[in-house]
Motif scaffolding. Structure first.
Motif, PDB file in Angstrom:
ATOM      1  N   PRO A 155      33.010 -57.999  86.153  1.00 32.88           N
ATOM      2  CA  PRO A 155      32.709 -58.285  84.747  1.00 32.88           C
ATOM      3  C   PRO A 155      33.817 -57.885  83.785  1.00 32.88           C
ATOM      4  O   PRO A 155      33.844 -58.371  82.652  1.00 32.88           O
ATOM      5  N   LEU A 156      34.738 -56.990  84.215  1.00 31.07           N
ATOM      6  CA  LEU A 156      35.847 -56.626  83.339  1.00 31.07           C
ATOM      7  C   LEU A 156      36.687 -57.846  82.959  1.00 31.07           C
ATOM      8  O   LEU A 156      37.208 -57.930  81.841  1.00 31.07           O
ATOM      9  N   ILE A 157      36.802 -58.798  83.889  1.00 30.40           N
ATOM     10  CA  ILE A 157      37.569 -60.021  83.627  1.00 30.40           C
ATOM     11  C   ILE A 157      36.911 -60.806  82.492  1.00 30.40           C
ATOM     12  O   ILE A 157      37.579 -61.216  81.534  1.00 30.40           O
ATOM     13  N   HIS A 158      35.601 -61.013  82.597  1.00 31.55           N
ATOM     14  CA  HIS A 158      34.908 -61.835  81.604  1.00 31.55           C
ATOM     15  C   HIS A 158      34.785 -61.130  80.260  1.00 31.55           C
ATOM     16  O   HIS A 158      34.950 -61.759  79.209  1.00 31.55           O
ATOM     17  N   VAL A 159      34.510 -59.821  80.284  1.00 27.25           N
ATOM     18  CA  VAL A 159      34.413 -59.080  79.027  1.00 27.25           C
ATOM     19  C   VAL A 159      35.782 -59.021  78.348  1.00 27.25           C
ATOM     20  O   VAL A 159      35.888 -59.157  77.119  1.00 27.25           O
ATOM     21  N   GLY A 160      36.841 -58.840  79.141  1.00 27.25           N
ATOM     22  CA  GLY A 160      38.190 -58.851  78.583  1.00 27.25           C
ATOM     23  C   GLY A 160      38.505 -60.170  77.882  1.00 27.25           C
ATOM     24  O   GLY A 160      39.065 -60.187  76.769  1.00 27.25           O
ATOM     25  N   LEU A 161      38.088 -61.284  78.505  1.00 23.99           N
ATOM     26  CA  LEU A 161      38.330 -62.600  77.899  1.00 23.99           C
ATOM     27  C   LEU A 161      37.441 -62.842  76.676  1.00 23.99           C
ATOM     28  O   LEU A 161      37.802 -63.624  75.795  1.00 23.99           O
ATOM     29  N   LEU A 162      36.293 -62.178  76.611  1.00 25.38           N
ATOM     30  CA  LEU A 162      35.429 -62.328  75.435  1.00 25.38           C
ATOM     31  C   LEU A 162      36.120 -61.827  74.167  1.00 25.38           C
ATOM     32  O   LEU A 162      35.858 -62.329  73.070  1.00 25.38           O
ATOM     33  N   PHE A 163      37.018 -60.847  74.313  1.00 22.86           N
ATOM     34  CA  PHE A 163      37.691 -60.278  73.141  1.00 22.86           C
ATOM     35  C   PHE A 163      38.699 -61.251  72.520  1.00 22.86           C
ATOM     36  O   PHE A 163      39.154 -61.021  71.400  1.00 22.86           O
ATOM     37  N   ARG A 164      39.029 -62.328  73.245  1.00 25.14           N
ATOM     38  CA  ARG A 164      39.927 -63.328  72.664  1.00 25.14           C
ATOM     39  C   ARG A 164      39.173 -64.300  71.759  1.00 25.14           C
ATOM     40  O   ARG A 164      39.781 -65.051  70.998  1.00 25.14           O
ATOM     41  N   LEU A 165      37.842 -64.287  71.846  1.00 25.90           N
ATOM     42  CA  LEU A 165      37.038 -65.206  71.048  1.00 25.90           C
ATOM     43  C   LEU A 165      36.763 -64.627  69.663  1.00 25.90           C
ATOM     44  O   LEU A 165      36.621 -63.411  69.499  1.00 25.90           O
TER      45      LEU A 165
END
Length: 305
Positions: A155-165
């Motif tokens: 989930p670190l991958i997906h949560v990390g990418l959420l911060f770009r939104l």
């Protein structure tokens, strides 16, 4: 982005229902389910820990699965219960991402644990004489650690990418918890990269695990059919039936949610699927694995005396 556009730092969760008259009855139902879920899963973990006869790989996996189920339910239900009783359904951006992280962690761990449990049953039935060597306690604990380790990292991958939104048009999440797909719908930033990454990882983890389970149980089925004793076949089937039922419930729901054709179900069906795998499956699992298990029932009767 224009200067007068405001970036959202909080989200509004629409919840399970928008009908006020249903809030209290639903609160009581889901509170009861949550209490039973926690008692069932934590009780099963305690039972396995206390009874030396249950200190075997199969029950170590089962205890780990119970922990993952407790985490899944706890990542979603308390906030949902709070929102059913209050008018303020707000959740901060950080809290929202944090909630999604813990849900994804427990779901990923559960997928991998179900795969490990299928391999354990394969070794037990197809190679019974080698079982204690192949599935030693050390290897079992290593397999559990790998499941939880990937669960922590994935989930670190997906949560990390959420911060770009960025979220500047709407802060309303049409769901009862911070599910990632509704977040994409209200993003001002193009979420295509996020959607592609989650599709690739969800497909890879789910399909790889499901394929391993299918291979394991195909070989188990052939091994069972070769048994000459009717009693031996019946015993082998009984040890696998609970796990197969649990796998069918869990993977069936997740495939509909994340690896389905683009048309997919509507938002109400999405909520029903989510309710099923976040609340109902964690409730059912301890009973699925315990009610027909003589060793677990025997350990429970000792504790109750």
């Amino acid at each position: 982005m224009e200067a007068n556009e405001t970036l959202m730092t909080e989200f509004f969760l629409k919840g399970v229902t928008e009908r006020p008259e249903l809030r209290v009855p639903l609160f009581l139902v889901f509170l009861s389910i949550y209490v039973i879920t926690m008692l069932g899963n934590l009780g099963l973990m305690l039972l396995i820990w206390k009874d030396p006869h249950l200190h075997t790989p199969m029950y170590y996996f089962l205890g780990s699965l119970a922990f993952a189920d407790a985490c899944t339910s706890s990542s979603v239900t308390p906030k949902m219960l709070m929102n059913l009783l209050t008018r303020s359904h707000m959740i901060s951006r950080l809290e929202c991402f944090f909630q999604y992280y813990f849900f994804c962690y427990s779901a990923t761990s559960e997928i991998l644990l179900l795969m490990m449990m299928a391999y354990d049953r394969y070794v037990a039935i197809c190679h019974p004489l080698m079982y204690l060597v192949v599935m030693s306690n050390t290897r079992c604990l290593w397999m559990i650690s790998v499941s939880y380790g990937i669960g922590v990292l994935h989930p670190l991958i997906h949560v990390g990418l959420l911060f770009r939104l960025t979220f500047c048009k709407s802060n309303v999440i049409d769901h009862f918890y911070c599910e990632i797909l509704p977040l994409f719908k209200i993003s001002c930033t193009d979420p295509s990269i996020n959607a592609l990454v989650i599709f690739v990882f969800a497909t890879a983890i789910q399909e790889f695990s499901f394929l391993c389970i299918i291979i394991s149980y195909t070989r188990v089925l052939f091994a069972i059919l070769k048994k000459r004793s009717e009693k031996g076949r019946s015993k082998a089937f009984s040890t696998c039936s609970a796990h197969l039922f649990s796998v069918s419930l869990f993977f069936g729901t997740l495939f509909f949610m994340y690896v389905r054709p683009g048309t997919g179900p509507d938002k109400y069906q999405d909520k029903m699927y989510s309710l099923f795998y976040t609340i109902i499956i964690p409730l059912l699992n301890p009973f699925i694995y315990s009610l027909r298990n003589k060793e677990v029932l025997g350990a429970l009767s000792k504790v109750m005396k």
